[in-house]
Design a protein around this motif. Structure first.
Motif, short mmCIF file in Angstrom:
data_model
loop_
_atom_site.label_atom_id
_atom_site.label_comp_id
_atom_site.label_asym_id
_atom_site.label_seq_id
_atom_site.Cartn_x
_atom_site.Cartn_y
_atom_site.Cartn_z
N LEU A 175 -16.38 34.56 11.02
CA LEU A 175 -16.12 33.51 10.45
C LEU A 175 -14.90 33.50 9.48
N GLU A 176 -15.08 34.42 8.47
CA GLU A 176 -13.75 34.69 7.63
C GLU A 176 -12.58 34.40 8.05
N ARG A 177 -12.23 35.50 9.08
CA ARG A 177 -11.15 35.50 9.94
C ARG A 177 -10.69 34.36 10.65
N LYS B 167 -11.77 31.16 9.61
CA LYS B 167 -11.47 30.16 8.61
C LYS B 167 -9.99 30.44 8.13
N PHE B 168 -9.62 31.52 7.82
CA PHE B 168 -8.38 31.74 7.12
C PHE B 168 -7.28 31.34 8.28
N ALA B 169 -7.55 31.50 9.51
CA ALA B 169 -6.50 31.45 10.51
C ALA B 169 -6.31 29.82 10.49
#
Lengths: 396, 393
Positions: free
Chosen positions: B259-261, B263-265
């Motif tokens: 999720l973090e990856r 959302k950062f994208a």
């Protein structure tokens, strides 16, 4: 002046260790380190170490010992911090551990408490009640993506940023990103990453890359998605398609499932080597035997490995992420490519091989950049200046 | 006929593959036992659930328990105990390892089975000799993960399994091909039985198709947030779509470690307005999302077959999928949807643009063809029939 450098662990990562050793060479300040013991360390006499408890038993013991010391030193501080902790912590074990840590820090009260990882900074802002100045460092991940994905962290930043006495940032880009969480005013000190001057290689041999030779590409860093290795591997597949002979070595990982699968699926298993973890001392060896250093990251403060590569006379191809454009001017002292663009990476590497680009000028310019802006000795001086400013209440 | 299905955990409510298979087989008069490491013990779909003996964190208690269980097994099924021990010793390994293997399989040994069927190839590791000791036949189902990912870190992990297996079930031709490329013995039987869905739960007759003017194009992906799903590539393709001034919204249903990856994208690519993370949805919610979407996108890098793509086709979404493993058998390029080369962001974006620009008639034609194909070829009845054949022949 007593400065606490806090990263939570002793010893810490290479650049924090460099800071500690560098500062300790200057005799006019005392350094104190707090954190959990992770290995053995050897510093000069003006560096004091106070370990945090590693177990519940130790926590109880430290709580007693340092609690007693603090009561004798300053009963009011003891009661204030005890009250503060008991009010905010609910969980038994966490309360004991937090109290122990706070007693340890307060009984060795520093003038400045420098939190290396801003994510943990809020836990130490209570020190301001006791006259300690708190500085927080912005370093990559904690500003770049953690608060993007984690709304409660973003909220916490907004709430706590006004209370810091100063911020240290490795790049201007990070300052811009951090400013989204509050007005940083004149509290910012930009001190970029640096390398020790002994790392600079003086006798750099002229290089030229020829299509008939195998192009040796190197990356250094853990296997985290922010490092963008998946884009580098896609670029490798393009190179292979173009018939370019190359070997891509990644130091810092044995290859996680994703990377192993990708390498296998793209048919580049012969060309890609996961060299595993290599100790900091042995990294120069890798720099000295590669043709190009590649930083495929999606974001970085300023990647120290790039500075090291530049110091070792290795041409750098880097994504234009985070603070990297503050170090590299494309085609002057290295090469920049857009983030998330494997084709752009492949194109630059292809150009270097096929057009016989004069890399000697690039390498010389890179060395000059390091000498002018990224020497550890200058960095230490900038840190000292920051500590003195904050200590004496002078604004930046 | 008695079939023992070995799984890591009792299939949850949402795991339709095993549930429908078990339900179908018991309806045909099979007796099914589910051997599972974890999950609820309660029987379901008329199958008995037998749980494995626990692995304890306290080493002293663990050793005690091992000896109690081994003693009990020695008394209750001495011949199987001894023969499994002998087979294990012959396969190499210490006496202690052989005893551990008996303990790990202790919940299976007392039962009389015709077939012992490992739900995943990785479940068969360390259990290669159990079927022989039981005098039963051994079947293994293979997933994409088993062949494409697991052996990369564990080379040769299936050698003993392939030596002992009687029949292998794959979910796609691609997996059969990949399996044949390993050290799998040529003469052994491999049967393809594709996954199946309850068509009527998803089916929706599509009458109107988005014509790109009055509202945003709705693009949907369903599946946990894992690197193998290739969402990061999809987000980059969305960036190109945005650059082409196509108004769209891309919804991703599922949760997971990335999720973090992702959302950062989304943040870095400036897609905050266009991309929605829906979180984990239940069956009904997924079906609803599918009925409302114009395009279903499966950008996977690795994917055995993908039930969600079958469901999306039933719901009348126009399906655009990558060519990862079984996906190009799930959707036929140009006939029931579109297929692009995995990891190729430009190709993905181009195909999506092509599809948006396609006339309503051509789109309706392909969607209808997809619905028909899914209904006829991927029904649960058909799947059960094939499994019967699998065990009988």
């Amino acid at each position: 002046m007593k400065v606490a450098i806090f990263s939570g662990e002793i010893p810490s990562s290479a650049f924090i260790e460099n800071l500690i050793t560098g500062l300790s060479e200057k005799t006019d300040s005392d350094i104190i380190l707090f954190g959990k013991k992770r290995g053995s360390v050897n510093y000069k006499d003006n560096v004091k170490i106070r370990y945090f408890p590693g177990s519940l038993f130790e926590a109880c013991l430290f709580l007693l010992v340092y609690g007693l010391i603090l009561v004798f030193q300053s009963p009011s501080a003891f009661f204030t911090v005890a009250k503060l902790t008991l009010e905010s912590e609910k969980h038994f074990r966490k309360t004991i551990e937090t109290l122990a840590k706070r007693f340890i820090v307060l009984s060795n009260r520093p003038d400045i408490f420098h939190v290396q990882w801003i994510k943990e900074g809020h836990e130490w802002l209570f020190l301001k009640k006791f006259g300690v100045k708190v500085i927080g460092s912005f370093r990559g991940a904690h500003i770049h993506y953690s608060p993007v994905a984690n709304q409660s962290l973003a909220k916490r930043y907004r709430q706590t940023f006004p209370y810091y006495d100063a911020f240290h940032s490795v790049s201007t880009h990070l300052v811009r990103e951090a400013a989204k969480y509050g007005d940083l005013g004149d509290k910012i000190y930009r001190i970029p990453g640096a390398v020790p001057s002994k790392m600079i290689k003086t006798d750099i041999e002229p290089r030229s890359l020829k299509p008939e030779k195998i192009l040796k590409i190197l990356s250094v860093g853990r296997a985290h998605w922010i490092k963008g290795y998946h884009f580098a591997l896609d670029a490798c597949a393009v190179l292979k398609q173009r018939g370019i002979k190359f070997k891509y070595t990644i130091v810092g990982t044995n290859g996680n499932e994703e990377h192993l699968f990708q390498v296998h699926d793209l048919g580049i298993a012969e060309e890609v080597v996961f060299a595993g973890e290599v100790s900091y001392q042995n990294i120069p060896e890798y720099f000295d035997t590669t043709d190009v250093f590649l930083l495929p990251s999606l974001n970085e403060g300023i990647a120290n490995v790039v500075l090291e590569a530049m110091a070792r006379g290795v041409p750098v191809v880097s994504t234009a992420c985070g603070g990297m454009p503050e170090v590299i001017k494309s085609r002057e002292n290295g090469f920049l490519v857009p983030v998330r663009d494997s084709l752009a990476i492949a194109n630059v590497l292809t150009m270097l091989v096929r057009e016989d680009f004069n890399l000697n000028l690039i390498v010389e310019a890179a060395k000059k950049t390091i000498l002018e802006n990224h020497l550890l000795e200058d960095q230490i001086e900038a840190y000292r200046q920051m500590y003195f400013d904050v200590f004496s209440g002078k604004k930046n | 006929m008695i079939v023992g299905l070995v799984l890591s955990k009792v299939p949850g409510y949402s795991e339709t593959f095993f549930r429908s298979k078990i339900r179908g087989l018991t309806a045909k008069g099979y007796k099914v036992l589910v051997f599972a490491g974890s999950g609820e013990r309660r029987a379901f779909e008329r199958a008995k659930v037998v749980k494995a003996f626990p692995v304890l964190s306290n080493p002293f208690l663990q050793i005690l328990l091992v000896f109690v269980i081994l003693g009990w097994l020695l008394l209750s099924c001495p011949r199987r105990f001894v023969s499994l021990f002998i087979f294990q010793k012959r396969s190499g390994g210490s006496t202690w390892d052989a005893l551990k293997t008996i303990y790990i399989n202790g919940h299976i040994l007392p039962f009389d089975l015709d077939w012992i069927h490992f739900g995943f190839a990785t479940m068969g590791i360390g259990r290669e000799n159990v079927a022989k000791a039981l005098n039963a036949k051994m079947a293994v189902s293979i997933r994409g993960f088993d062949i494409s990912i697991y052996p990369l870190k564990h080379p040769g992990c299936f050698n003993l399994l392939w030596e002992n297996v009687d029949k292998v079930h794959v979910i796609s031709d691609d997996l059969e091909r990949k399996l044949r490329e390993t050290r799998f013995p040529d003469w052994k039987m491999i049967q393809k039985i594709t996954p199946a869905i309850a068509f009527e739960n998803f089916f929706q007759k599509r009458e109107c198709f988005h014509n790109g003017e009055e509202r945003k194009v709705r693009i949907l992906s369903v599946g946990r947030l894992h690197w193998k799903k290739g969402y990061e590539y999809a987000l980059q393709a969305m960036c190109q779509l945005k650059a082409s001034n196509i108004p769209f919204v891309f919804s991703i249903a599922g949760t997971g470690s990335e999720l973090e990856r992702l959302k950062f994208a989304v943040y870095q690519l400036g897609l905050e307005e266009e991309v929605i993370f829906k979180g984990k949805l239940n069956h009904e919610e997924v079906a609803k999302e599918m009925r409302e979407a114009d395009i279903y996108l499966q950008p996977s890098i690795q994917e055995g077959f993908c039930n969600a793509v079958l469901e999306a086709q039933a719901a009348g979404c126009f399906c655009i999928v990558s060519d990862a493993e079984g996906l190009s058998e799930n959707v036929l390029d140009g006939v029931t949807g579109r297929v692009f080369e995995r990891r190729d962001v430009n190709a993905m974006a181009e195909v999506i643009l092509d599809v948006i620009r396609l006339s309503s008639e051509s789109r309706a034609k392909m969607v209808l063809a997809a619905q028909k194909r899914v209904q006829n070829n991927f029904s649960i009845d058909e799947q059960i029939r094939k499994f019967e054949h699998f065990y009988e022949k």
